[in-house]
Design a protein around this motif. Structure first.
Motif, PDB file in Angstrom:
ATOM      1  N   PHE A 186       0.662  -1.680   0.124  1.00  0.00           N
ATOM      2  CA  PHE A 186       0.210  -0.123  -0.221  1.00  0.00           C
ATOM      3  C   PHE A 186       0.952   1.457  -0.077  1.00  0.00           C
ATOM      4  N   GLU A 187       1.763   1.191   0.896  1.00  0.00           N
ATOM      5  CA  GLU A 187       2.696   2.535   1.344  1.00  0.00           C
ATOM      6  C   GLU A 187       3.984   3.142  -0.500  1.00  0.00           C
ATOM      7  N   ARG A 188       3.849   1.883  -0.908  1.00  0.00           N
ATOM      8  CA  ARG A 188       4.523   1.551  -2.081  1.00  0.00           C
ATOM      9  C   ARG A 188       3.519   2.462  -3.825  1.00  0.00           C
ATOM     10  N   VAL A 189       2.523   2.002  -3.464  1.00  0.00           N
ATOM     11  CA  VAL A 189       1.966   2.124  -4.738  1.00  0.00           C
ATOM     12  C   VAL A 189       1.097   3.184  -4.241  1.00  0.00           C
ATOM     13  N   TYR A 190       0.578   3.083  -2.863  1.00  0.00           N
ATOM     14  CA  TYR A 190      -0.939   4.448  -3.200  1.00  0.00           C
ATOM     15  C   TYR A 190       0.105   5.800  -2.097  1.00  0.00           C
ATOM     16  N   VAL A 191       1.120   5.499  -1.500  1.00  0.00           N
ATOM     17  CA  VAL A 191       1.689   6.741  -0.802  1.00  0.00           C
ATOM     18  C   VAL A 191       2.931   7.114  -1.407  1.00  0.00           C
ATOM     19  N   LYS A 192       3.916   6.313  -2.114  1.00  0.00           N
ATOM     20  CA  LYS A 192       4.695   6.864  -2.770  1.00  0.00           C
ATOM     21  C   LYS A 192       5.091   7.589  -4.262  1.00  0.00           C
ATOM     22  N   LEU A 193       4.060   6.811  -4.209  1.00  0.00           N
ATOM     23  CA  LEU A 193       3.966   7.084  -6.425  1.00  0.00           C
ATOM     24  C   LEU A 193       2.581   8.004  -6.480  1.00  0.00           C
ATOM     25  N   GLY A 194       1.842   8.222  -4.998  1.00  0.00           N
ATOM     26  CA  GLY A 194       0.959   8.854  -5.132  1.00  0.00           C
ATOM     27  C   GLY A 194      -0.170   8.882  -5.965  1.00  0.00           C
ATOM     28  N   VAL A 195      -0.565   7.730  -5.615  1.00  0.00           N
ATOM     29  CA  VAL A 195      -1.765   7.158  -6.897  1.00  0.00           C
ATOM     30  C   VAL A 195      -2.748   6.896  -6.125  1.00  0.00           C
ATOM     31  N   LEU A 196      -2.939   7.019  -4.584  1.00  0.00           N
ATOM     32  CA  LEU A 196      -4.009   7.323  -3.629  1.00  0.00           C
ATOM     33  C   LEU A 196      -4.540   9.165  -3.409  1.00  0.00           C
ATOM     34  N   ASP A 197      -2.986   9.611  -3.910  1.00  0.00           N
ATOM     35  CA  ASP A 197      -3.781  11.356  -4.320  1.00  0.00           C
ATOM     36  C   ASP A 197      -4.210  11.408  -5.910  1.00  0.00           C
ATOM     37  N   TYR A 198      -3.366  10.786  -6.921  1.00  0.00           N
ATOM     38  CA  TYR A 198      -4.682  10.817  -8.417  1.00  0.00           C
ATOM     39  C   TYR A 198      -5.446  10.279  -8.014  1.00  0.00           C
ATOM     40  N   LEU A 199      -6.611   8.869  -7.159  1.00  0.00           N
ATOM     41  CA  LEU A 199      -7.255   8.831  -6.939  1.00  0.00           C
ATOM     42  C   LEU A 199      -8.177  10.056  -6.483  1.00  0.00           C
ATOM     43  N   LEU A 200      -7.925  10.554  -5.184  1.00  0.00           N
ATOM     44  CA  LEU A 200      -8.697  11.546  -5.016  1.00  0.00           C
ATOM     45  C   LEU A 200      -9.095  12.815  -5.547  1.00  0.00           C
ATOM     46  N   GLU A 201      -8.259  12.635  -6.363  1.00  0.00           N
ATOM     47  CA  GLU A 201      -8.449  13.906  -7.549  1.00  0.00           C
ATOM     48  C   GLU A 201      -9.417  13.834  -8.334  1.00  0.00           C
ATOM     49  N   GLN A 202      -9.351  12.566  -9.422  1.00  0.00           N
ATOM     50  CA  GLN A 202     -10.635  12.096  -9.542  1.00  0.00           C
ATOM     51  C   GLN A 202     -11.765  12.740  -8.938  1.00  0.00           C
ATOM     52  N   LYS A 203     -11.758  12.135  -7.287  1.00  0.00           N
ATOM     53  CA  LYS A 203     -13.072  12.606  -7.362  1.00  0.00           C
ATOM     54  C   LYS A 203     -13.542  13.955  -6.970  1.00  0.00           C
ATOM     55  N   ARG A 204     -12.718  14.314  -6.520  1.00  0.00           N
ATOM     56  CA  ARG A 204     -12.707  15.782  -6.549  1.00  0.00           C
ATOM     57  C   ARG A 204     -13.117  16.673  -8.146  1.00  0.00           C
ATOM     58  N   ARG A 205     -13.558  15.793  -8.855  1.00  0.00           N
ATOM     59  CA  ARG A 205     -13.251  16.119 -10.202  1.00  0.00           C
ATOM     60  C   ARG A 205     -15.206  15.776 -10.787  1.00  0.00           C
ATOM     61  N   GLY A 206     -15.422  14.580 -10.037  1.00  0.00           N
ATOM     62  CA  GLY A 206     -16.530  13.510 -10.432  1.00  0.00           C
ATOM     63  C   GLY A 206     -16.440  12.534 -11.158  1.00  0.00           C
ATOM     64  N   ARG A 207     -15.824  12.706 -11.047  1.00  0.00           N
ATOM     65  CA  ARG A 207     -15.133  11.011 -11.751  1.00  0.00           C
ATOM     66  C   ARG A 207     -14.878   9.825 -11.065  1.00  0.00           C
ATOM     67  N   ILE A 208     -15.129   9.470  -9.900  1.00  0.00           N
ATOM     68  CA  ILE A 208     -14.949   8.704  -8.960  1.00  0.00           C
ATOM     69  C   ILE A 208     -16.143   9.150  -7.977  1.00  0.00           C
ATOM     70  N   ARG A 209     -17.000   9.082  -7.576  1.00  0.00           N
ATOM     71  CA  ARG A 209     -18.075   9.263  -6.839  1.00  0.00           C
ATOM     72  C   ARG A 209     -17.732   8.777  -5.652  1.00  0.00           C
ATOM     73  N   HIS A 210     -17.657   7.351  -5.240  1.00  0.00           N
ATOM     74  CA  HIS A 210     -17.157   7.061  -3.593  1.00  0.00           C
ATOM     75  C   HIS A 210     -15.842   6.500  -4.279  1.00  0.00           C
ATOM     76  N   LEU A 211     -15.395   6.916  -2.690  1.00  0.00           N
ATOM     77  CA  LEU A 211     -13.761   5.387  -3.396  1.00  0.00           C
ATOM     78  C   LEU A 211     -13.738   4.616  -1.726  1.00  0.00           C
ATOM     79  N   GLY A 212     -13.251   3.284  -1.861  1.00  0.00           N
ATOM     80  CA  GLY A 212     -13.115   2.240  -1.293  1.00  0.00           C
ATOM     81  C   GLY A 212     -12.134   1.342  -1.426  1.00  0.00           C
TER      82      GLY A 212
END
Length: 467
Positions: A186-212
């Protein structure tokens, strides 16, 4: 006609490849039955009140608004896009799958769950084509970021954009981090690579309604992860069934761990890859004595839906009669298991699992094996022999030449030489996508290969002929 590639022939039994596969599909109702088309389910007469069938609906806890059906349609490997894991696209199977989707949406089963890797990449584009005929607001669609395939931040961006195109949508109602189990990954992919931040940005843009997330790890890390990101994950998908709780007692803590933090629980594998629907012998007698009219599948769905915080149960229903029964079970008439019923069901599962089996759900994430080993089919074949108490032994009631002969004939006529357990080279490539951490595929393959070799050795020593 003998099977091409089968070099062993157990004297006294000859099977064609077609016959062997037919027997195999009828025998193991878990992984294999989930791949077959059920004509009797497709054309069975509907019950008189079928039009009124709907799963129970409740709002999503995180927003109090989004209506969530208690039953969802899982579009992973048991959803019939192919007749068998590893097959190419199958037009007949996909036509049947479209019929199932049409029926589901007409009857309120309007959450469809898919994944980037499901059916070797076929599931998402198939859903995109079929769902295009429906208004976007009429269904909920979820898919997942394949964690094990993400090596760079660009991988995540490419995959997400590709998923939108495959599914022919502008947004996903739910988007899950797929197969989370270990902190380091989880740390490698979603934290260090910034993938979680990327997905949260997609949520802010309305391209993701709910994250899980879909979670396959231990309960203590789930709690740690949810506490570290409060409010980030609104849903958590988990493998929750009574058999899993027997193999992995820690799994019984997962639902409460999420529910206590306000995270909606999504259930996958409510019937343990179909095996909990196939109770037999003593196990079947136990549940029938308590509720004679209820199928083992109904018991399994009620068990899952009675767990803390469950919002939706996903099932890869491959027949209309299965779907009808599951909708009825999880309708507004749904009744959680009483304490007495829970004990009854757990006793039935314990009776069923007296015979040790391999805890493979038949998800087929490990397919294709680079060396041709038919991994899920071999495990399903073994489990059928084990759970029916028919594994040959060196002593006792199962120490007969007739049983050894039938066991060897079944194995050698079901699997060609290059597909068998002894062809596994322990390359470990199957371990990367496999969501199970309670067993290791190469280790179990070695056990199966050793058992077959031992049974053959004893069979020959006692005068049997294998050629």
């Amino acid at each position: 006609m003998e099977c091409e590639g089968v070099t062993h022939h157990v004297e006294g039994i000859r099977m064609s490849c077609e016959c062997a596969m037919l027997l195999t599909r009828r025998a193991f109702v878990g992984a294999a039955a989930g791949m077959c088309l059920g004509a009797e389910g497709l054309f069975a007469a509907p019950p008189p009140d079928e039009a009124a069938l709907r799963p129970r609906v409740r709002p999503l806890p995180s927003d109090g608004r989004t209506p969530i059906p208690l039953l969802g349609l899982g579009c992973a490997e048991r959803f019939p896009l192919r007749k068998r894991a590893g097959d190419r696209d199958d037009a007949e199977a996909q036509a049947h799958a479209e019929t199932l989707i049409d029926y589901a949406l007409r009857h309120g089963v309007n959450w469809l769950d898919t994944g980037y890797a499901y059916h070797r990449g076929v599931s998402e584009p198939f859903l995109g084509r079929v769902l295009k005929k429906y208004p976007r607001e009429s269904f909920l669609l979820s898919t997942k970021m394949p964690t094990w395939l993400v090596k760079t931040a660009d991988d995540a961006t490419r995959i997400f954009e590709e998923q939108l195109q495959r599914c022919q949508v502008d947004y996903f109602d739910f988007y899950l981090l797929h197969s989370i189990s270990k902190k380091a990954e989880f740390e490698r992919v979603y934290v260090k690579l910034g993938v979680l931040d990327y997905l949260l940005e997609q949520k802010r843009r309305g391209r993701i309604r709910h994250l899980g997330m879909s979670y396959h790890g231990k309960s203590d890390y789930l709690g740690e992860l949810l506490d570290a990101y409060p409010g980030t994950f609104e849903v958590c998908m988990m493998m929750l069934n009574a058999m899993e709780f027997t193999w992995n007692p820690d799994a019984a803590k997962l639902a409460a761990t999420a529910a206590q933090r306000g995270v909606a629980v999504l259930v996958m594998e409510p019937l343990a890859g179909g095996r909990a629907a196939g109770l037999r012998g003593e196990a079947l007698e136990i549940v029938r004595a308590a509720r004679p009219a209820d199928s083992p599948a109904r018991w399994g769905f009620r068990f899952a839906a009675s767990l803390p915080g469950v919002a939706c149960i996903f099932s890869g229903m491959n027949r209309l009669d299965y779907m009808r029964e599951n909708i009825e079970t999880l309708s507004d008439r749904f009744q959680p298991l009483t304490d007495a019923e829970r004990k009854t069901y757990e006793a039935a599962i314990a009776a069923y699992m007296k015979h040790k089996s391999i805890p493979c759900t038949g998800c087929s994430y490990c397919v294709p094996c680079p060396y041709g080993v038919r991994i899920p089919e071999i495990f399903a074949w073994y489990n059928d022999w084990a759970q029916n108490g028919r594994l040959p032994a060196d002593g006792g009631a199962n120490a007969t030449q007739d049983l050894r002969r039938r066991f060897l004939a079944s194995y050698y006529n079901t699997f060609r030489a290059r597909e068998r357990a002894d062809h596994c080279l322990a390359c470990r490539k199957c371990l990367v996508p496999c969501p199970q951490w309670t067993f290791r595929i190469p280790t179990e393959m070695e056990k199966v290969a050793s058992l077959v070799a031992h049974v053959e050795e004893v069979y020959v020593q006692k005068g049997g002929v294998v050629r």
